[in-house]
Write an enzyme that holds these catalytic residues in place. Structure first.
Site, PDB file in Angstrom:
ATOM      1  CG  ASP A   2       7.420 -14.991 -26.176  1.00 15.83           C
ATOM      2  OD1 ASP A   2       8.042 -15.780 -25.451  1.00 15.83           O
ATOM      3  OD2 ASP A   2       7.976 -14.215 -26.972  1.00 15.83           O
ATOM      4  CG  ASN A   4       5.146 -19.604 -20.720  1.00 15.88           C
ATOM      5  OD1 ASN A   4       4.270 -18.769 -20.541  1.00 15.88           O
ATOM      6  ND2 ASN A   4       4.983 -20.668 -21.484  1.00 15.88           N
ATOM      7  N   GLY A   5       9.179 -17.986 -19.599  1.00 16.40           N
ATOM      8  CA  GLY A   5      10.513 -18.007 -18.997  1.00 16.40           C
ATOM      9  C   GLY A   5      10.743 -16.760 -18.155  1.00 16.40           C
ATOM     10  NE  ARG A   6      10.516 -12.650 -21.925  1.00 17.03           N
ATOM     11  CZ  ARG A   6       9.881 -12.121 -22.951  1.00 17.03           C
ATOM     12  NH1 ARG A   6       9.785 -10.810 -23.068  1.00 17.03           N
ATOM     13  NH2 ARG A   6       9.354 -12.897 -23.873  1.00 17.03           N
ATOM     14  CD1 TRP A   7       4.138 -14.588 -14.988  1.00 17.40           C
ATOM     15  CD2 TRP A   7       4.965 -16.466 -14.055  1.00 17.40           C
ATOM     16  NE1 TRP A   7       3.331 -14.919 -13.921  1.00 17.40           N
ATOM     17  CE2 TRP A   7       3.815 -16.069 -13.326  1.00 17.40           C
ATOM     18  CE3 TRP A   7       5.647 -17.607 -13.647  1.00 17.40           C
ATOM     19  CZ2 TRP A   7       3.329 -16.770 -12.233  1.00 17.40           C
ATOM     20  CZ3 TRP A   7       5.179 -18.315 -12.538  1.00 17.40           C
ATOM     21  CH2 TRP A   7       4.027 -17.891 -11.853  1.00 17.40           C
ATOM     22  CG  ASN A  50       9.866 -23.553 -29.433  1.00 16.58           C
ATOM     23  OD1 ASN A  50       8.642 -23.446 -29.432  1.00 16.58           O
ATOM     24  ND2 ASN A  50      10.644 -22.476 -29.310  1.00 16.58           N
ATOM     25  CD1 TRP A  51      11.861 -29.526 -33.241  1.00 14.45           C
ATOM     26  CD2 TRP A  51      11.911 -30.824 -31.420  1.00 14.45           C
ATOM     27  NE1 TRP A  51      10.739 -30.332 -33.263  1.00 14.45           N
ATOM     28  CE2 TRP A  51      10.751 -31.140 -32.161  1.00 14.45           C
ATOM     29  CE3 TRP A  51      12.143 -31.514 -30.219  1.00 14.45           C
ATOM     30  CZ2 TRP A  51       9.835 -32.112 -31.761  1.00 14.45           C
ATOM     31  CZ3 TRP A  51      11.227 -32.485 -29.820  1.00 14.45           C
ATOM     32  CH2 TRP A  51      10.094 -32.772 -30.582  1.00 14.45           C
ATOM     33  NE  ARG A 176      11.082 -12.731 -32.166  1.00 10.16           N
ATOM     34  CZ  ARG A 176      11.575 -12.065 -31.127  1.00 10.16           C
ATOM     35  NH1 ARG A 176      11.821 -10.777 -31.243  1.00 10.16           N
ATOM     36  NH2 ARG A 176      11.838 -12.669 -29.982  1.00 10.16           N
ATOM     37  CG  LEU A 177       3.778 -12.689 -37.574  1.00  5.82           C
ATOM     38  CD1 LEU A 177       3.328 -12.730 -39.028  1.00  5.82           C
ATOM     39  CD2 LEU A 177       2.614 -13.064 -36.667  1.00  5.82           C
ATOM     40  CD  GLU A 189      -6.490  -5.509 -38.575  1.00  6.31           C
ATOM     41  OE1 GLU A 189      -5.727  -4.732 -37.968  1.00  6.31           O
ATOM     42  OE2 GLU A 189      -6.814  -5.361 -39.768  1.00  6.31           O
TER      43      GLU A 189
END
Ligand code: FPP
Length: 229
Positions: A2, A4-7, A50-51, A176-177, A189
């Site tokens: 998670d 990539n967009g913010r990067w 994600n679609w 979150r998962l 873990e």
């Protein structure tokens, strides 16, 4: 994987640039995981949810997947890494399915290290499909409801034959998962890192594994019982 967009946004770039960097990071992490002798590495690349992203982002992700496999299948072979897929790849565009199937077939004989890509994967969908397959086996007499136990049901999941994850890492500070391996993670873990996926390298993976090594895994027992074993 998670963040990539913010990067990309932090650099004034389009989101897809973040995904491009994210793909570059995949091979870095495959190498780092190999160096740490991690036998199974699962990467959540595309969820059933994600679609719902903008169509141009979905299309770009599918093309990145194709490019990744075309460029990196030979590297997976060099590194003797077996590629598995979890999720329904039949819903992916043909241009992505072909290199996926090629890579899966070309690496099927490797046994030491596995890279598992979760593609069009969602744990709830996985469970529903497992139930349908199990019920069909009950109806045809191949399975017996009275003897149903967890190992039997786990054999109907898309992760059949793959051990449950010891450690789940989510990058980018989200805790979150998101529909990832919900049943298989019963005793995993959790490690949440603030680092965005494109920046999550070997050093950060090492820190996560080190934190994991200091956890006490009790699997329902007491700490005293664990210390005695
Ligand atoms: C989450 O970041 C990332 C994804 C939904 C896609 C992950 C995919 C890749 C790294 C590329 C494809 C993978 C392979 C193996 C070829 P985000 O976009 O939600 O980031 P944000 O929360 O900062 O917006």
């Amino acid at each position: 994987m998670d963040g990539n967009g913010r990067w990309a946004r932090q650099r004034g770039l389009p989101r897809i640039e973040g995904h491009r960097q994210g793909v570059q990071n995949v091979l870095r992490i495959v190498d780092a995981a190999n160096d740490l002798d991690i036998k199974y590495l699962t990467l959540y690349a595309f969820s059933v949810e994600n679609w719902q992203r903008p169509p141009d982002e979905v299309s770009a992700l599918m093309h990145l997947l194709e490019i990744f496999l075309n460029q990196y299948t030979s590297k997976l072979i060099e590194r003797k890494v077996r590629l598995h897929i979890i999720g329904d790849i039949e819903a992916l565009p043909q241009f992505a399915q072909l290199p996926i199937n090629n890579a899966v077939n070309a690496t099927a004989h490797f046994t030491e290290h596995s890279l598992i890509l979760a593609l069009n994967y969602g744990a709830r969908t996985e469970v529903l499909k497992a139930i349908q397959a199990y019920v069909a086996d009950v109806q045809s007499g191949k399975a017996d409801v009275d003897s149903l136990d967890w190992p039997t049901f786990a054999g109907y999941l898309t992760t059949k034959g793959i051990p449950d994850p010891d450690l789940i890492i989510r990058t980018s500070g989200e805790n979150r998962l998101s529909n990832f391996l919900l049943l298989q993670s019963a005793y995993s873990e959790m490690y949440f890192s603030p680092v965005l996926w494109p920046d999550f390298g070997a050093e950060q993976l090492g820190e996560a594994v080190n934190a994991f090594a200091h956890r006490e895994r009790r699997f329902g027992k007491t700490g005293e019982q664990i210390k005695q074993t």
